[in-house]
Enzyme design. Sequence first.
Site, PDB file in Angstrom:
ATOM      1  N   GLU A   1       0.830  -1.208   0.000  1.00 54.11           N
ATOM      2  CA  GLU A   1       0.000   0.000   0.000  1.00 54.11           C
ATOM      3  C   GLU A   1       0.860   1.251   0.000  1.00 54.11           C
ATOM      4  O   GLU A   1       1.997   1.240   0.479  1.00 54.11           O
ATOM      5  CB  GLU A   1      -0.900   0.007   1.251  1.00 54.11           C
ATOM      6  CG  GLU A   1      -1.944  -1.088   1.210  1.00 54.11           C
ATOM      7  CD  GLU A   1      -2.852  -1.131   2.434  1.00 54.11           C
ATOM      8  OE1 GLU A   1      -4.017  -1.489   2.274  1.00 54.11           O
ATOM      9  OE2 GLU A   1      -2.399  -0.817   3.552  1.00 54.11           O
TER      10      GLU A   1
ATOM     11  N   CYS B   1       3.583   8.468   0.775  1.00 56.98           N
ATOM     12  CA  CYS B   1       4.221   7.559   1.718  1.00 56.98           C
ATOM     13  C   CYS B   1       4.279   6.199   1.016  1.00 56.98           C
ATOM     14  O   CYS B   1       3.234   5.639   0.684  1.00 56.98           O
ATOM     15  CB  CYS B   1       3.362   7.518   2.986  1.00 56.98           C
ATOM     16  SG  CYS B   1       3.935   6.356   4.204  1.00 56.98           S
TER      17      CYS B   1
ATOM     18  N   CYS C   1       7.405  -5.089  15.284  1.00 56.60           N
ATOM     19  CA  CYS C   1       7.055  -4.143  16.353  1.00 56.60           C
ATOM     20  C   CYS C   1       5.585  -4.378  16.721  1.00 56.60           C
ATOM     21  O   CYS C   1       4.716  -4.382  15.845  1.00 56.60           O
ATOM     22  CB  CYS C   1       7.260  -2.702  15.879  1.00 56.60           C
ATOM     23  SG  CYS C   1       8.949  -2.399  15.308  1.00 56.60           S
TER      24      CYS C   1
ATOM     25  N   CYS D   1       2.467  -2.136  15.531  1.00 55.07           N
ATOM     26  CA  CYS D   1       2.350  -1.795  14.106  1.00 55.07           C
ATOM     27  C   CYS D   1       1.664  -2.930  13.350  1.00 55.07           C
ATOM     28  O   CYS D   1       2.067  -4.084  13.452  1.00 55.07           O
ATOM     29  CB  CYS D   1       3.741  -1.538  13.528  1.00 55.07           C
ATOM     30  SG  CYS D   1       3.735  -1.249  11.751  1.00 55.07           S
TER      31      CYS D   1
ATOM     32  N   GLY E   1       7.109  -1.965   5.538  1.00 53.40           N
ATOM     33  CA  GLY E   1       8.466  -2.480   5.409  1.00 53.40           C
ATOM     34  C   GLY E   1       9.530  -1.666   6.104  1.00 53.40           C
ATOM     35  O   GLY E   1       9.297  -0.536   6.555  1.00 53.40           O
ATOM     36  N   GLU E   2      10.705  -2.258   6.218  1.00 52.92           N
ATOM     37  CA  GLU E   2      11.863  -1.607   6.815  1.00 52.92           C
ATOM     38  C   GLU E   2      12.834  -1.278   5.669  1.00 52.92           C
ATOM     39  O   GLU E   2      13.504  -2.171   5.141  1.00 52.92           O
ATOM     40  CB  GLU E   2      12.500  -2.551   7.846  1.00 52.92           C
ATOM     41  CG  GLU E   2      13.875  -2.151   8.327  1.00 52.92           C
ATOM     42  CD  GLU E   2      13.998  -0.690   8.787  1.00 52.92           C
ATOM     43  OE1 GLU E   2      13.088  -0.185   9.464  1.00 52.92           O
ATOM     44  OE2 GLU E   2      15.007  -0.054   8.437  1.00 52.92           O
TER      45      GLU E   2
ATOM     46  N   SER F   1      12.834   6.268   6.722  1.00 52.07           N
ATOM     47  CA  SER F   1      12.590   5.979   8.136  1.00 52.07           C
ATOM     48  C   SER F   1      13.049   4.561   8.472  1.00 52.07           C
ATOM     49  O   SER F   1      12.830   3.632   7.697  1.00 52.07           O
ATOM     50  CB  SER F   1      11.083   6.120   8.409  1.00 52.07           C
ATOM     51  OG  SER F   1      10.802   5.899   9.767  1.00 52.07           O
TER      52      SER F   1
ATOM     53  N   SER G   1      12.928   5.501  14.225  1.00 56.87           N
ATOM     54  CA  SER G   1      11.775   5.153  15.059  1.00 56.87           C
ATOM     55  C   SER G   1      12.275   4.721  16.423  1.00 56.87           C
ATOM     56  O   SER G   1      12.669   3.575  16.614  1.00 56.87           O
ATOM     57  CB  SER G   1      10.981   4.031  14.392  1.00 56.87           C
ATOM     58  OG  SER G   1      10.419   4.510  13.190  1.00 56.87           O
ATOM     59  N   LEU G   2      12.282   5.645  17.372  1.00 55.89           N
ATOM     60  CA  LEU G   2      12.876   5.353  18.685  1.00 55.89           C
ATOM     61  C   LEU G   2      11.823   4.763  19.636  1.00 55.89           C
ATOM     62  O   LEU G   2      11.994   3.678  20.152  1.00 55.89           O
ATOM     63  CB  LEU G   2      13.502   6.620  19.266  1.00 55.89           C
ATOM     64  CG  LEU G   2      14.535   6.375  20.358  1.00 55.89           C
ATOM     65  CD1 LEU G   2      15.764   5.673  19.817  1.00 55.89           C
ATOM     66  CD2 LEU G   2      14.946   7.681  21.031  1.00 55.89           C
ATOM     67  N   HIS G   3      10.778   5.491  19.898  1.00 52.44           N
ATOM     68  CA  HIS G   3       9.621   5.049  20.687  1.00 52.44           C
ATOM     69  C   HIS G   3       9.873   4.805  22.173  1.00 52.44           C
ATOM     70  O   HIS G   3       8.927   4.630  22.931  1.00 52.44           O
ATOM     71  CB  HIS G   3       8.958   3.807  20.081  1.00 52.44           C
ATOM     72  CG  HIS G   3       8.587   3.965  18.643  1.00 52.44           C
ATOM     73  ND1 HIS G   3       7.935   5.064  18.170  1.00 52.44           N
ATOM     74  CD2 HIS G   3       8.812   3.167  17.551  1.00 52.44           C
ATOM     75  CE1 HIS G   3       7.746   4.939  16.861  1.00 52.44           C
ATOM     76  NE2 HIS G   3       8.283   3.808  16.460  1.00 52.44           N
TER      77      HIS G   3
ATOM     78  N   ASN H   1      -1.871   5.191  16.583  1.00 47.71           N
ATOM     79  CA  ASN H   1      -3.044   4.851  15.775  1.00 47.71           C
ATOM     80  C   ASN H   1      -3.505   3.450  16.129  1.00 47.71           C
ATOM     81  O   ASN H   1      -2.674   2.554  16.320  1.00 47.71           O
ATOM     82  CB  ASN H   1      -2.679   4.906  14.288  1.00 47.71           C
ATOM     83  CG  ASN H   1      -2.364   6.321  13.850  1.00 47.71           C
ATOM     84  OD1 ASN H   1      -3.151   7.228  14.064  1.00 47.71           O
ATOM     85  ND2 ASN H   1      -1.182   6.513  13.268  1.00 47.71           N
TER      86      ASN H   1
ATOM     87  N   CYS I   1       0.042   6.031  10.092  1.00 46.34           N
ATOM     88  CA  CYS I   1       1.276   5.338  10.486  1.00 46.34           C
ATOM     89  C   CYS I   1       0.948   4.040  11.195  1.00 46.34           C
ATOM     90  O   CYS I   1       0.181   4.029  12.157  1.00 46.34           O
ATOM     91  CB  CYS I   1       2.075   6.188  11.461  1.00 46.34           C
ATOM     92  SG  CYS I   1       2.586   7.753  10.808  1.00 46.34           S
TER      93      CYS I   1
HETATM   94  N1  SAH Z   1      10.096   0.338   9.379  1.00 42.27           N
HETATM   95  C1  SAH Z   1      10.348   1.754   9.278  1.00 42.27           C
HETATM   96  C2  SAH Z   1       9.396   2.424   8.322  1.00 42.27           C
HETATM   97  C3  SAH Z   1       7.965   2.476   8.810  1.00 42.27           C
HETATM   98  S1  SAH Z   1       7.597   4.120   9.152  1.00 42.27           S
HETATM   99  C4  SAH Z   1      10.299   2.369  10.656  1.00 42.27           C
HETATM  100  O1  SAH Z   1       9.854   1.707  11.587  1.00 42.27           O
HETATM  101  O2  SAH Z   1      10.758   3.484  10.821  1.00 42.27           O
HETATM  102  C5  SAH Z   1       6.161   4.024  10.056  1.00 42.27           C
HETATM  103  C6  SAH Z   1       6.272   4.821  11.337  1.00 42.27           C
HETATM  104  O3  SAH Z   1       5.028   4.671  12.040  1.00 42.27           O
HETATM  105  C7  SAH Z   1       7.344   4.261  12.248  1.00 42.27           C
HETATM  106  O4  SAH Z   1       7.909   5.285  13.012  1.00 42.27           O
HETATM  107  C8  SAH Z   1       6.532   3.334  13.112  1.00 42.27           C
HETATM  108  O5  SAH Z   1       7.167   2.990  14.292  1.00 42.27           O
HETATM  109  C9  SAH Z   1       5.287   4.155  13.324  1.00 42.27           C
HETATM  110  N2  SAH Z   1       4.142   3.352  13.760  1.00 42.27           N
HETATM  111  C10 SAH Z   1       3.959   2.021  13.623  1.00 42.27           C
HETATM  112  N3  SAH Z   1       2.788   1.643  14.143  1.00 42.27           N
HETATM  113  C11 SAH Z   1       2.199   2.754  14.610  1.00 42.27           C
HETATM  114  C12 SAH Z   1       0.960   3.018  15.249  1.00 42.27           C
HETATM  115  N4  SAH Z   1       0.096   2.036  15.501  1.00 42.27           N
HETATM  116  N5  SAH Z   1       0.680   4.288  15.584  1.00 42.27           N
HETATM  117  C13 SAH Z   1       1.543   5.287  15.325  1.00 42.27           C
HETATM  118  N6  SAH Z   1       2.730   5.108  14.723  1.00 42.27           N
HETATM  119  C14 SAH Z   1       3.055   3.854  14.369  1.00 42.27           C
END
Ligand code: SAH
Length: 371
Positions: free
Chosen positions: A110, A123, A134, A137, A184-185, A218, A241-243, A321, A364
């Site tokens: 997508e 995107c 993760c 996600c 994807g990554e 990303s 993507s630190l989180h 989300n 996201c």
């Molecule tokens: N794999 C890469 C590219 C994906 S980018 C990465 O992780 O960076 C998508 C972004 O949305 C990432 O920062 C991911 O961590 C974030 N994301 C994933 N699930 C999410 C969710 N449920 N709500 C908000 N952000 C989310």
Amino acid sequence: MIARAKPPLVFDAPKRATLPTHLADLDLKARRLAVVELGLPPFRADQLARHYFGRLEADPASMTDLPAQLRERLGAALLPTLVRPVTELCCDGGATRKTLWAAWDGTRAESVLMGYPDRATVCVSSQAGCGMACPFCATGQGGLRRNLSCAEIVEQVRQAAVAARDGVLGAPHRLSNVVFMGMGEPMANYRRVVDAVRRITEPVPAGLGISARGVTVSTVGLVPAIERLAGEGLSVTLAVSLHAPDDELRNTLVPVNTRWNVDEVLAAARGYAETTGRRVSVEYALIRDVNDQPWRADLLGRLLREQLTARLVHVNLIPLNPTPGSEWDASPLAVQDDFVARVRAAGVACTVRDTRGREIAAACGQLAAGS
Ligand code: SAH
């Protein structure tokens, strides 16, 4: 509101066993070679590329400056149909549009096109599925299907540029931004993603001529790939993507943290910022009672100030989300505001991302390609 823009299309082309080569997989030199192998003079490659990258045209029939019999031959050899839209969903009054693609072999992915008053952003997906697992996600729950090819990535961008130009977002837009934040990554599909970035950013006829400053890659933090990317001479923005600012929590939210931890990821991000002069974006999906505590906001601010120096970093908070089957939730607004204030108090820029496309599962972390 959810509106189906078009009735679903079925990709009825016969499935193939191997990936067909496409013009967008090849650099200028390789294209000329491919054309010479067809028994044609090399300038035909540039002609074809000007149509594809300059006019965004992939239908050989409309390339009237090419002799009719060449159109068919060149098209068959270098412009195979790789991805076709299966469904399109719109929301935000038509300004957000998610496309489900079917690739030549039936693989699905997508992308999401978003219109703003002054720009349009697509995107894109770099892989069908994702292997990073993760837990918050949706893409990560289905595992990895396969890497997308360079041309399959470029085609998502070209078709989005055509749609934006033709006014699907309301008014005609020029596609100015490309973010590798779909499925994807990207750093796990390194070569193809870097080639795609070159194709997207190089001037016509080498590429689509979108400014590298408008491109963001990303990553979950694959350190060797970040280090390699810094040496590619590309001025793209890196998003990490630190989180979580601490390994204990990040090990659970971003499982690859057990391989490259917070310190190592931030050191690589700093190296990227110093080599390229580009500010790194730190992504932080704010999850209620999981990673939104005041002490984590303070720790995040301090770490970034010390390890990246404030001028090299910008924090992007993403309100979580919802994804199917997950009990996690976004933080309450007051908690979010306090988190932002604490990060800023450390001298680090911090903004909350405008979340687009939630109702059509286009935001996201919500891309699952129907799986
Ligand atoms: N794999 C890469 C590219 C994906 S980018 C990465 O992780 O960076 C998508 C972004 O949305 C990432 O920062 C991911 O961590 C974030 N994301 C994933 N699930 C999410 C969710 N449920 N709500 C908000 N952000 C989310």
